[in-house]
Write a protein that holds these residues in place. Sequence first.
Motif, PDB file in Angstrom:
ATOM      1  N   UNK A 143     -35.073   9.583  19.345  1.00  0.00           N
ATOM      2  CA  UNK A 143     -35.141  10.936  20.101  1.00  0.00           C
ATOM      3  C   UNK A 143     -36.037  11.998  20.852  1.00  0.00           C
ATOM      4  N   UNK A 144     -36.228  13.039  20.087  1.00  0.00           N
ATOM      5  CA  UNK A 144     -37.615  13.662  19.915  1.00  0.00           C
ATOM      6  C   UNK A 144     -38.348  13.542  20.960  1.00  0.00           C
ATOM      7  N   UNK A 145     -39.123  11.835  20.162  1.00  0.00           N
ATOM      8  CA  UNK A 145     -40.436  11.096  20.423  1.00  0.00           C
ATOM      9  C   UNK A 145     -39.497  10.857  21.603  1.00  0.00           C
ATOM     10  N   UNK A 146     -38.865  10.065  22.036  1.00  0.00           N
ATOM     11  CA  UNK A 146     -38.913   9.560  23.383  1.00  0.00           C
ATOM     12  C   UNK A 146     -38.309  10.098  24.657  1.00  0.00           C
ATOM     13  N   UNK A 147     -37.701  11.415  24.264  1.00  0.00           N
ATOM     14  CA  UNK A 147     -37.270  11.701  25.489  1.00  0.00           C
ATOM     15  C   UNK A 147     -38.261  12.673  26.422  1.00  0.00           C
ATOM     16  N   UNK A 148     -39.246  13.298  25.979  1.00  0.00           N
ATOM     17  CA  UNK A 148     -40.663  13.353  26.831  1.00  0.00           C
ATOM     18  C   UNK A 148     -40.773  12.435  27.897  1.00  0.00           C
ATOM     19  N   UNK A 149     -41.534  11.293  27.032  1.00  0.00           N
ATOM     20  CA  UNK A 149     -41.999  10.628  27.815  1.00  0.00           C
ATOM     21  C   UNK A 149     -41.457   9.312  28.506  1.00  0.00           C
ATOM     22  N   UNK A 150     -39.965   8.855  28.328  1.00  0.00           N
ATOM     23  CA  UNK A 150     -38.719   8.453  28.740  1.00  0.00           C
ATOM     24  C   UNK A 150     -38.755   8.729  30.626  1.00  0.00           C
TER      25      UNK A 150
END
Length: 431
Positions: A143-150
């Motif tokens: 979640x932490x890694x993906x939320x901004x780019x997604x």
Amino acid sequence: MVYTMMALFLIVFLTEVLDLDDTTLWWVNGILLVTRIVDAFTDIIMGGIIDNTATRWGAYKPWISVGAVATGVLTLVLFSDHGLSGAGFVLAFAVIYLAWGLSFTMNDIGYWSMLPSLTRDGAERERISALTKVFATIGLFVTVVAIVPVTTALGAGPSAWTTFAGIAVAIMLVGQCVTVFGVREPATTQVREHTPMRELFSIVARNDQLVWTAIAMMLFLIGYNTTTSFGIYFFKYAYRDEGMYAPFAAIVGVAQLLGFALFPLLRRRLSRRALFTLAMGLVIAGYVVFFFSPMNLIPIGIAGLLMFAGQAIVVVLMIVFLSDCIEYGEWKLGRRNGAVTFAVQPFINKIAGAVATAIVGATLIVTGINTAATPDDVTPEGLLGLRVMMLFFPLALMLVSYVVYRRGYRIDEAFRERILADLSARPSAQK
């Protein structure tokens, strides 16, 4: 994944996506604090209800199932833009957020209460706790890694966040099915002594080791949640490159998985107390390195490795401490209350999350970050305030947590074996 969105990114959604004004944010900040504290006390009541539950599906699975579905629906509602503002937004948010907390309580306490019922063996509990946290950490940092780019790729607006929340909810429900259909509750846990609801809080208060564990764990988690909640703001306003938040989050995720992987190896060579001291040493070193690091991902990444590897070890140890408090309470009070005892964990998580979110929200307002259109609009004093509240304040809380643990908690390996031997020798154990 769902809890991470609520604990770390709901405030981001409100400030950076819905762009709440300072007045509304003050109200929301108060609602988050008050409703989480109220909801935290319902955890103890929920633990008593679960301890008194007896169904053909066991004590835990009905609450896990109902809570999961309700939590999923309400998560989607919270991460949506309903076009409300002012008093209407504040009122709707308060009702929906309180309902979310109650539904999550059903699921979370049912889940964690099942863990100590699976075995009384200390080493086995440590392995289960570590494995559980490995998967929780994978979900957290995906979640932490993906939320901004997604969400950026989806347009960065409210609908993008609703879509991301929907993906997280779908994965959560699949994971819950693994527990509901894949775990068999031991038959011995189906027969349990009734716990009067009026005695719930006294059960917790009279278990002195549970109280010491709760205080230490709460202080540590307030510090941890405060640091992690500031992460995206640090990289956007202090580091000035929001895109570097995802790589740093990946480093932190690797650090926590490394901590979980090292836990069983270190436990073979170190006592719990020695391992706790080692882990706290890593955490302290990480905070110091982070605060004095230049704006370069290499030293900041090294700091993250130290901080979060140590944090992972501390979290597993505290889950084990809570589990041992179940037998200690049974030994001291004459009644086994697994769900009530383990309800202290979500109680602590919610209080810690509430306080951390309140600290973050107040800091964003006071430092001028909430109204800043760009990083250039934040003053040097505001950036210093961000760094102090993100790093020095949490570190102080964690140091106090360690002192509380060392002074109050006394269930070491030898004492635990004496407790189990005494319980086995009691007449009730021979029936």
